[in-house]
Every structure is written in structure tokens, then in C-alpha cells.
Write a protein that holds these residues in place. Sequence first.
Motif, PDB file in Angstrom:
ATOM      1  N   TYR A  38       0.622  -1.170  -0.034  1.00 37.50           N
ATOM      2  CA  TYR A  38       0.011  -0.086   0.134  1.00 37.50           C
ATOM      3  C   TYR A  38       1.007   1.225  -0.103  1.00 37.50           C
ATOM      4  N   TYR A  39       0.293   2.177  -0.518  1.00 36.06           N
ATOM      5  CA  TYR A  39       1.117   3.719  -0.432  1.00 36.06           C
ATOM      6  C   TYR A  39       1.084   4.226   0.756  1.00 36.06           C
ATOM      7  N   GLY A  40       2.158   5.119   1.197  1.00 37.83           N
ATOM      8  CA  GLY A  40       2.183   5.760   2.411  1.00 37.83           C
ATOM      9  C   GLY A  40       2.960   5.630   3.626  1.00 37.83           C
ATOM     10  N   GLY A  41       3.334   4.269   3.726  1.00 35.82           N
ATOM     11  CA  GLY A  41       4.369   3.943   4.818  1.00 35.82           C
ATOM     12  C   GLY A  41       3.873   4.428   6.103  1.00 35.82           C
ATOM     13  N   GLU A  42       4.703   5.099   6.855  1.00 37.33           N
ATOM     14  CA  GLU A  42       4.063   5.336   8.237  1.00 37.33           C
ATOM     15  C   GLU A  42       2.841   6.328   8.150  1.00 37.33           C
ATOM     16  N   SER A  43       3.042   7.262   6.878  1.00 38.11           N
ATOM     17  CA  SER A  43       1.890   8.273   6.863  1.00 38.11           C
ATOM     18  C   SER A  43       0.691   7.630   5.996  1.00 38.11           C
ATOM     19  N   THR A  44       0.272   6.444   6.025  1.00 40.27           N
ATOM     20  CA  THR A  44      -0.662   5.860   5.238  1.00 40.27           C
ATOM     21  C   THR A  44      -2.079   6.436   5.793  1.00 40.27           C
ATOM     22  N   SER A  45      -3.000   5.793   5.080  1.00 39.68           N
ATOM     23  CA  SER A  45      -4.283   6.020   5.438  1.00 39.68           C
ATOM     24  C   SER A  45      -5.145   4.811   5.428  1.00 39.68           C
ATOM     25  N   LEU A  46      -5.873   4.751   6.535  1.00 41.93           N
ATOM     26  CA  LEU A  46      -6.727   3.216   6.640  1.00 41.93           C
ATOM     27  C   LEU A  46      -8.024   3.149   6.734  1.00 41.93           C
ATOM     28  N   SER A  68     -16.733   0.299   6.133  1.00 46.47           N
ATOM     29  CA  SER A  68     -15.468   0.417   6.501  1.00 46.47           C
ATOM     30  C   SER A  68     -14.823   1.390   5.375  1.00 46.47           C
ATOM     31  N   ARG A  69     -15.544   1.312   4.176  1.00 48.86           N
ATOM     32  CA  ARG A  69     -14.633   2.154   3.132  1.00 48.86           C
ATOM     33  C   ARG A  69     -14.961   3.558   2.863  1.00 48.86           C
ATOM     34  N   ASP A  70     -15.978   4.041   3.772  1.00 54.38           N
ATOM     35  CA  ASP A  70     -16.275   5.221   3.969  1.00 54.38           C
ATOM     36  C   ASP A  70     -14.912   6.004   5.150  1.00 54.38           C
ATOM     37  N   TYR A  71     -14.378   5.277   5.474  1.00 55.39           N
ATOM     38  CA  TYR A  71     -13.220   5.597   6.530  1.00 55.39           C
ATOM     39  C   TYR A  71     -11.906   5.838   5.643  1.00 55.39           C
ATOM     40  N   ASN A  72     -11.213   7.167   5.814  1.00 58.27           N
ATOM     41  CA  ASN A  72      -9.961   7.342   5.374  1.00 58.27           C
ATOM     42  C   ASN A  72      -9.271   7.788   6.577  1.00 58.27           C
ATOM     43  N   VAL A  73      -8.656   6.962   7.445  1.00 59.65           N
ATOM     44  CA  VAL A  73      -7.944   7.665   8.752  1.00 59.65           C
ATOM     45  C   VAL A  73      -6.707   7.555   8.405  1.00 59.65           C
ATOM     46  N   ASP A  74      -6.051   8.908   8.340  1.00 63.83           N
ATOM     47  CA  ASP A  74      -4.587   9.062   8.010  1.00 63.83           C
ATOM     48  C   ASP A  74      -3.942   8.883   9.528  1.00 63.83           C
ATOM     49  N   MET A  75      -2.876   8.273   9.554  1.00 60.77           N
ATOM     50  CA  MET A  75      -2.148   7.767  10.414  1.00 60.77           C
ATOM     51  C   MET A  75      -1.293   8.849  10.928  1.00 60.77           C
ATOM     52  N   ILE A  76      -0.754   9.943   9.954  1.00 61.01           N
ATOM     53  CA  ILE A  76      -0.005  10.954  10.507  1.00 61.01           C
ATOM     54  C   ILE A  76      -0.753  12.196   9.991  1.00 61.01           C
ATOM     55  N   PRO A  77      -2.072  12.510  10.590  1.00 58.51           N
ATOM     56  CA  PRO A  77      -2.671  13.689  10.476  1.00 58.51           C
ATOM     57  C   PRO A  77      -2.255  14.906  10.379  1.00 58.51           C
ATOM     58  N   LYS A  78      -2.100  15.910   9.457  1.00 62.22           N
ATOM     59  CA  LYS A  78      -1.508  16.979   9.298  1.00 62.22           C
ATOM     60  C   LYS A  78      -2.222  18.133   8.740  1.00 62.22           C
ATOM     61  N   PHE A  79      -2.426  19.135   9.233  1.00 62.18           N
ATOM     62  CA  PHE A  79      -3.062  20.159   8.202  1.00 62.18           C
ATOM     63  C   PHE A  79      -2.112  21.109   7.624  1.00 62.18           C
ATOM     64  N   GLY A 232      -3.978  10.414   2.507  1.00 61.62           N
ATOM     65  CA  GLY A 232      -3.774   9.325   1.522  1.00 61.62           C
ATOM     66  C   GLY A 232      -3.763   9.524   0.136  1.00 61.62           C
ATOM     67  N   GLU A 233      -4.342  10.589  -0.279  1.00 64.50           N
ATOM     68  CA  GLU A 233      -4.470  11.154  -1.697  1.00 64.50           C
ATOM     69  C   GLU A 233      -3.304  11.584  -2.171  1.00 64.50           C
ATOM     70  N   ASN A 343     -14.751  13.893   3.720  1.00 64.78           N
ATOM     71  CA  ASN A 343     -14.968  12.650   3.156  1.00 64.78           C
ATOM     72  C   ASN A 343     -13.825  11.648   3.921  1.00 64.78           C
ATOM     73  N   VAL A 344     -13.613  11.769   5.130  1.00 62.46           N
ATOM     74  CA  VAL A 344     -12.683  10.918   5.830  1.00 62.46           C
ATOM     75  C   VAL A 344     -13.505   9.820   6.811  1.00 62.46           C
ATOM     76  N   ALA A 345     -14.631   9.906   6.946  1.00 69.53           N
ATOM     77  CA  ALA A 345     -15.625   9.296   7.728  1.00 69.53           C
ATOM     78  C   ALA A 345     -17.091   9.056   7.314  1.00 69.53           C
ATOM     79  N   PRO A 346     -17.969   8.126   7.574  1.00 68.90           N
ATOM     80  CA  PRO A 346     -19.147   8.263   7.006  1.00 68.90           C
ATOM     81  C   PRO A 346     -19.933   9.367   7.565  1.00 68.90           C
TER      82      PRO A 346
END
Length: 444
Positions: A38-46, A68-79, A232-233, A343-346
Motif C-alpha cells: 500500500y502507499y504511504g508507509g508510516e503516513s498511510t491512510s486506513l 469500512s470504506r467510508d473511512y480514510n483515517v490518516d495515521m499522521i494527520p497534519k493540516f 492518503g490522496e 470525506n474521511v468518515a461516513p
Amino acid sequence: MDEEYDVVVLGTGLKECILSGLLSVDGLKVLHMDRNDYYGGESTSLNLIQLWKRFRGNDKPPAHLGSSRDYNVDMIPKFMMANGTLVRVLIHTDVTKYLYFKAVDGSFVYNKGKVHKVPATDMEALKSPLMGIFEKRRARKFFIYVQDYNETDPKTHDGMDLTRVTTRELIAKYGLDDNTVDFIGHALALHRDDRYLDEPALDTVKRMKLYAESLARFQGGSPYIYPLYGLGELPQAFARLSAVYGGTYMLNKPECKVEFNEVGQVLGVTSEGETARCKKVVCDPSYLPNKVRKVGRVARAIAIMSHPIPNTNESHSVQVILPQKQLGRKSDMYLFCCSYSHNVAPKGKFIAFVSTEAETDHPETELKAGIDLLGPVDEIFFDIYDRYEPVNEPTLDNCFISTSYDATTHFESTVLDVLNMYTMITGKVLDLSVDLSAASAAEE
């Protein structure tokens, strides 16, 4: 794969993807590999199932949390700061054509047990409950000085050379109290500790101006923007960009062993019996563990909620900074919240993160001040991870290793590492004078 490249990049984390994009745009021949599928390494989106697998093993997520697929939970979230360096880098590579941004609703700071909107202009300072009436007037004068300050026009300097005057001295001139200094330094200028007070004031003034200019840009409640569907994009957008420039991305490449010659310089990278020869390797710390050292740890909590963070004006996306002094700690704590509006959660669900530089082995206790601000949570996960930085000499071995991601919930420190690495790899400074309107925030 058995050919010669200018650079082989290992790991598809944010930093590696940005560098790979910049180097491709510069006309270098880049091969980009990742041991993961998968893309992203430590900064992936689950998604939800991946999140459960990572933190709860074989348990299955409860049905009431939605699909499940409505979730895009970033592991290293940063604005991202709307006018900040990262946005300039993204525009420079033209990767923005693959991304949609949306403004973030709120920017808040924790003070004396309460959450307050961060005042960023002289007018907001007058309205802010963070300060008493006399302090408001003093703060307003200081904000006006910062707003009018122009590095190239000495008339705006008020007789002070900010390359020599320290932040502490500048603030003393306006008579601001510690409380005000705390939110200016940590929530506006985004310093991570108090060392800035004894450093030249120019850096802090520039950071405050960046905040105010970013805030003005989208007329929203914060200076931040965030991509729809989360971070994750970004790696995927860079993979597309790289293909346009003739670069190659390969996922699921086991091992990725870096090969060296007898004097310790990079020769290439071997995976599955094939070696890609190269002059330079760029990677995250996990690919060259004997060339990095551990420098700290980040404690974090990830919560799924059915409401916005209380006292943030119902913000669907928000950052709250808890300055270290307010908590009696050595480092700041950060709250990040995003929701279905990005669009990171339902619909109806919110994802909140609490993070800080770990000072103990007990994230649950250590993060309590931030978690207490969240209100009721549907689910919460705790995690602690190590931070590494490189100790090698890139001029000798041609290995360029990124530093692990810190606890901040904004990109300002991450992107500086990328720019420093770019300069080390190429010997030139990246030109960041770009047309900022190229990254517009998506309209409602």
C-alpha cells in the motif's frame, strides 16, 4: 528493474513522495519502491477494517460505525497552512491538479482549562476572551505592528532590527503577559517549545504573518486546508505525477536492500534478486536502520466520535493546540479533528487525534488533558511510536534519509525537512515563488 537510475526512493511516505515528485520534475530518472503493498508507509491512510486489524488484531469493527470504506483515517494527520511552504511545493510540482482541498473550519488554543478561538488579527484580538481589556489593547498594537511589518521597508520596523532583537525583547516592548505570549508563540507562530523566545524575532513575525495571510485567503475560520479524502490522496497523486515524468513506482517489493561499494557509497538497491543501480538513495529511517538514531517518541490517541469537539463552534474540522505551559509539560499537545465533511468518515462521524511528544510510557494518562476535551467517544485507540533522525554523512555515502514525523498536527516542520533534503540531494534551493491560486479550496 535491472537498469541505472539517478535516484532510487524507498518508502512511499509523504516526504519520500514529495521528493520523488520534485526530482522527477527536475528531469532525474527516479525509481520509487515500497516493501508494503500500500502507499504511504508510516503516513498511510486506513479504512475501518485496516484500522481494527492494526490496533485490535482479529476483532471486527462494530456495525454501528458504518461502512469500512467510508473511512480514510490518516495515521499522521497534519493540516496545511493555506499559503504555507507545502502548498507552494505541491503547486511547484503541479500535483495539485490531482487533489481537491477544502478549508478547515476552526483553529483553537487551550488556555486555563478552556478552548478558545485563536485570534489572528488586531480586530479579533479586541474580541477575544483570552485577554482582559488592557491586555487586548496591548495585543492589538502588537498585531498591527506585525501586520504592517515589511522586511524590505525599514519604516515599518519601528527602529528594531528583527534579525538581532529576540522575540522576548520584542514582546517586552509591547508589555504582553505570559498568557498572551503563550498563545502567540504556540498557536499562531506554531513553535513547538519556548526556545524561540531567545532567538531573533524575525522568524516569529514571519510565522504570524503567514498565519494571518493564510486565514485571509479562504475567509474561513482557520488558516488551514486539508485534502478531501485525507492525506492518503497525496502519495497516489505523486505516483501519477511521477509516471507523467517517466518515473517508475513499484509497491510490494520485499527486502529493498541497499548495496554499497568498498568505500561505503551507494551502488544500488536489490529486491527479489534484481538490482537497480543508482547514484543516490532517498528513504525513510526504516530502510537504513543502522544509519539512524532514536530521538524521541510520539504518544497518540485516535478516536471515532459522533459529534464535533465541544466548544469549537460545531467545527467539522479543527485544530486545537494545548501549549506545554498550560499542561505543565515540556512539549505541546495537539488535537486534530476531521469528519465526513472532508470525506474521511461516513456521515455523522468524526475522527479525532490527540498527539504529543511522549514523556512517559503511558499514553492513556499522558494524553488525558487532550482526551478530556473530546467529549464522549465511540471508540478510542492508543499508540506510541519511535522517532528517528539520520546520523550518516550523505556527502560520503549518498544516502538521504528523512526524519520521522513529529507530533504536530500541521505540516510546517515536515516540509522543512523535505526542502533541506532537496538541497542536499541537488545542491540547489527550490524556487517557491508560485501562483498560490493554483491550489484553490473546493467550494461547497
